[in-house]
Write a protein that holds these residues in place. Sequence first.
Motif, PDB file in Angstrom:
ATOM      1  N   LYS A  34     -44.751 -33.304 -29.775  1.00 32.28           N
ATOM      2  CA  LYS A  34     -44.145 -33.067 -28.468  1.00 32.28           C
ATOM      3  C   LYS A  34     -43.608 -34.368 -27.890  1.00 32.28           C
ATOM      4  O   LYS A  34     -44.162 -35.438 -28.128  1.00 32.28           O
ATOM      5  CB  LYS A  34     -45.177 -32.507 -27.493  1.00 32.28           C
ATOM      6  CG  LYS A  34     -45.722 -31.142 -27.869  1.00 32.28           C
ATOM      7  CD  LYS A  34     -46.747 -30.684 -26.850  1.00 32.28           C
ATOM      8  CE  LYS A  34     -47.267 -29.298 -27.160  1.00 32.28           C
ATOM      9  NZ  LYS A  34     -48.229 -28.869 -26.138  1.00 32.28           N
ATOM     10  N   ARG A  36     -42.976 -35.603 -24.070  1.00 28.54           N
ATOM     11  CA  ARG A  36     -43.235 -35.259 -22.668  1.00 28.54           C
ATOM     12  C   ARG A  36     -43.629 -33.788 -22.517  1.00 28.54           C
ATOM     13  O   ARG A  36     -43.133 -33.080 -21.646  1.00 28.54           O
ATOM     14  CB  ARG A  36     -42.037 -35.592 -21.797  1.00 28.54           C
ATOM     15  CG  ARG A  36     -41.613 -37.050 -21.826  1.00 28.54           C
ATOM     16  CD  ARG A  36     -42.313 -37.848 -20.746  1.00 28.54           C
ATOM     17  NE  ARG A  36     -42.238 -39.273 -20.932  1.00 28.54           N
ATOM     18  CZ  ARG A  36     -41.356 -40.075 -20.316  1.00 28.54           C
ATOM     19  NH1 ARG A  36     -40.486 -39.586 -19.472  1.00 28.54           N
ATOM     20  NH2 ARG A  36     -41.385 -41.368 -20.542  1.00 28.54           N
ATOM     21  N   LYS A  38     -43.004 -31.212 -24.467  1.00 28.90           N
ATOM     22  CA  LYS A  38     -42.094 -30.206 -25.051  1.00 28.90           C
ATOM     23  C   LYS A  38     -42.049 -30.376 -26.570  1.00 28.90           C
ATOM     24  O   LYS A  38     -41.808 -31.469 -27.077  1.00 28.90           O
ATOM     25  CB  LYS A  38     -40.674 -30.356 -24.492  1.00 28.90           C
ATOM     26  CG  LYS A  38     -40.594 -30.249 -22.987  1.00 28.90           C
ATOM     27  CD  LYS A  38     -40.835 -28.838 -22.532  1.00 28.90           C
ATOM     28  CE  LYS A  38     -40.666 -28.723 -21.032  1.00 28.90           C
ATOM     29  NZ  LYS A  38     -40.979 -27.413 -20.550  1.00 28.90           N
ATOM     30  N   VAL A 132     -35.117 -33.699 -25.618  1.00 33.63           N
ATOM     31  CA  VAL A 132     -35.007 -34.682 -24.537  1.00 33.63           C
ATOM     32  C   VAL A 132     -33.815 -34.361 -23.632  1.00 33.63           C
ATOM     33  O   VAL A 132     -33.900 -34.469 -22.409  1.00 33.63           O
ATOM     34  CB  VAL A 132     -34.900 -36.116 -25.102  1.00 33.63           C
ATOM     35  CG1 VAL A 132     -34.508 -37.106 -24.023  1.00 33.63           C
ATOM     36  CG2 VAL A 132     -36.218 -36.528 -25.752  1.00 33.63           C
ATOM     37  N   LYS A 134     -32.664 -31.607 -22.676  1.00 34.41           N
ATOM     38  CA  LYS A 134     -32.943 -30.494 -21.757  1.00 34.41           C
ATOM     39  C   LYS A 134     -33.838 -30.905 -20.586  1.00 34.41           C
ATOM     40  O   LYS A 134     -34.022 -30.140 -19.645  1.00 34.41           O
ATOM     41  CB  LYS A 134     -33.616 -29.342 -22.511  1.00 34.41           C
ATOM     42  CG  LYS A 134     -32.723 -28.696 -23.538  1.00 34.41           C
ATOM     43  CD  LYS A 134     -31.671 -27.851 -22.866  1.00 34.41           C
ATOM     44  CE  LYS A 134     -30.875 -27.074 -23.896  1.00 34.41           C
ATOM     45  NZ  LYS A 134     -29.834 -26.294 -23.278  1.00 34.41           N
ATOM     46  N   MET A 135     -34.389 -32.112 -20.656  1.00 34.99           N
ATOM     47  CA  MET A 135     -35.276 -32.595 -19.588  1.00 34.99           C
ATOM     48  C   MET A 135     -34.455 -33.128 -18.417  1.00 34.99           C
ATOM     49  O   MET A 135     -33.332 -33.595 -18.612  1.00 34.99           O
ATOM     50  CB  MET A 135     -36.148 -33.736 -20.108  1.00 34.99           C
ATOM     51  CG  MET A 135     -37.086 -33.355 -21.196  1.00 34.99           C
ATOM     52  SD  MET A 135     -37.968 -34.835 -21.789  1.00 34.99           S
ATOM     53  CE  MET A 135     -39.020 -34.063 -22.987  1.00 34.99           C
ATOM     54  N   PRO A 136     -35.037 -33.081 -17.213  1.00 35.03           N
ATOM     55  CA  PRO A 136     -34.379 -33.763 -16.095  1.00 35.03           C
ATOM     56  C   PRO A 136     -34.203 -35.251 -16.439  1.00 35.03           C
ATOM     57  O   PRO A 136     -35.064 -35.848 -17.098  1.00 35.03           O
ATOM     58  CB  PRO A 136     -35.360 -33.592 -14.938  1.00 35.03           C
ATOM     59  CG  PRO A 136     -36.227 -32.440 -15.330  1.00 35.03           C
ATOM     60  CD  PRO A 136     -36.290 -32.448 -16.822  1.00 35.03           C
ATOM     61  N   ARG A 137     -33.106 -35.840 -16.023  1.00 34.07           N
ATOM     62  CA  ARG A 137     -32.820 -37.248 -16.368  1.00 34.07           C
ATOM     63  C   ARG A 137     -33.985 -38.187 -16.056  1.00 34.07           C
ATOM     64  O   ARG A 137     -34.283 -39.080 -16.824  1.00 34.07           O
ATOM     65  CB  ARG A 137     -31.564 -37.724 -15.637  1.00 34.07           C
ATOM     66  CG  ARG A 137     -30.308 -37.130 -16.190  1.00 34.07           C
ATOM     67  CD  ARG A 137     -29.073 -37.826 -15.636  1.00 34.07           C
ATOM     68  NE  ARG A 137     -27.874 -37.109 -15.965  1.00 34.07           N
ATOM     69  CZ  ARG A 137     -27.212 -37.248 -17.103  1.00 34.07           C
ATOM     70  NH1 ARG A 137     -27.647 -38.074 -17.996  1.00 34.07           N
ATOM     71  NH2 ARG A 137     -26.127 -36.549 -17.336  1.00 34.07           N
ATOM     72  N   ASP A 139     -37.054 -37.686 -16.244  1.00 29.70           N
ATOM     73  CA  ASP A 139     -38.185 -37.510 -17.155  1.00 29.70           C
ATOM     74  C   ASP A 139     -37.885 -37.926 -18.595  1.00 29.70           C
ATOM     75  O   ASP A 139     -38.785 -37.949 -19.432  1.00 29.70           O
ATOM     76  CB  ASP A 139     -38.638 -36.044 -17.162  1.00 29.70           C
ATOM     77  CG  ASP A 139     -39.190 -35.614 -15.821  1.00 29.70           C
ATOM     78  OD1 ASP A 139     -39.629 -36.488 -15.042  1.00 29.70           O
ATOM     79  OD2 ASP A 139     -39.181 -34.398 -15.541  1.00 29.70           O
ATOM     80  N   ARG A 140     -36.646 -38.230 -18.893  1.00 35.21           N
ATOM     81  CA  ARG A 140     -36.254 -38.558 -20.265  1.00 35.21           C
ATOM     82  C   ARG A 140     -36.755 -39.937 -20.680  1.00 35.21           C
ATOM     83  O   ARG A 140     -36.485 -40.915 -19.987  1.00 35.21           O
ATOM     84  CB  ARG A 140     -34.741 -38.532 -20.411  1.00 35.21           C
ATOM     85  CG  ARG A 140     -34.140 -37.172 -20.210  1.00 35.21           C
ATOM     86  CD  ARG A 140     -32.632 -37.246 -20.304  1.00 35.21           C
ATOM     87  NE  ARG A 140     -32.035 -35.944 -20.037  1.00 35.21           N
ATOM     88  CZ  ARG A 140     -30.732 -35.739 -19.910  1.00 35.21           C
ATOM     89  NH1 ARG A 140     -29.886 -36.756 -20.028  1.00 35.21           N
ATOM     90  NH2 ARG A 140     -30.290 -34.526 -19.679  1.00 35.21           N
TER      91      ARG A 140
END
Length: 154
Positions: A34, A36, A38, A132, A134-137, A139-140
């Motif tokens: 995973k 973060r 995911k 990555v 698909k994550m909010p910026r 959180d990347r």
Amino acid sequence: MDPDTVLRLAHEQAMQYPSVEIDHPFGPENTVYKVRGKMFMMAFRLRGIPSINLKIDPLDGEVLRDAYAEITPGYHMNKKHWITVAGGGDDGSEGEAADEPDDEDGNGQEPGERFDSDLLHDLVLESYCLVVAKMPRKDRPVDPVTFGGRDAMG
């Protein structure tokens, strides 16, 4: 490339990426990678053959499944967005066609198409970056467009 090598190389590569964690939510025999929280890769045994599931762009997945016997639709996953990779050698389908070759030399491989460590590297990197992206910026852990020299890939 044999299935054990596929698993080893994919594991070594994935563990080099930022924010990667290993989990076993489906039992000790299934290793989930995973970023973060995911999932981008899962290692498991499919009918005794070491295999991995990777996220893929749907169009790329279609081309890869047609070109490589080692790549099949994602086992127990969304077949459009995931692929299963098992090293060559015995068969490369979902572990069941060793006695039913797809071609004349009986290796289940189309002539001229070779699954190698460079392709595996690209597939693991692509899976990581798709998740990555698909994550909010905020959180990347990396920029998925440029990470790993991907800016040329578009």
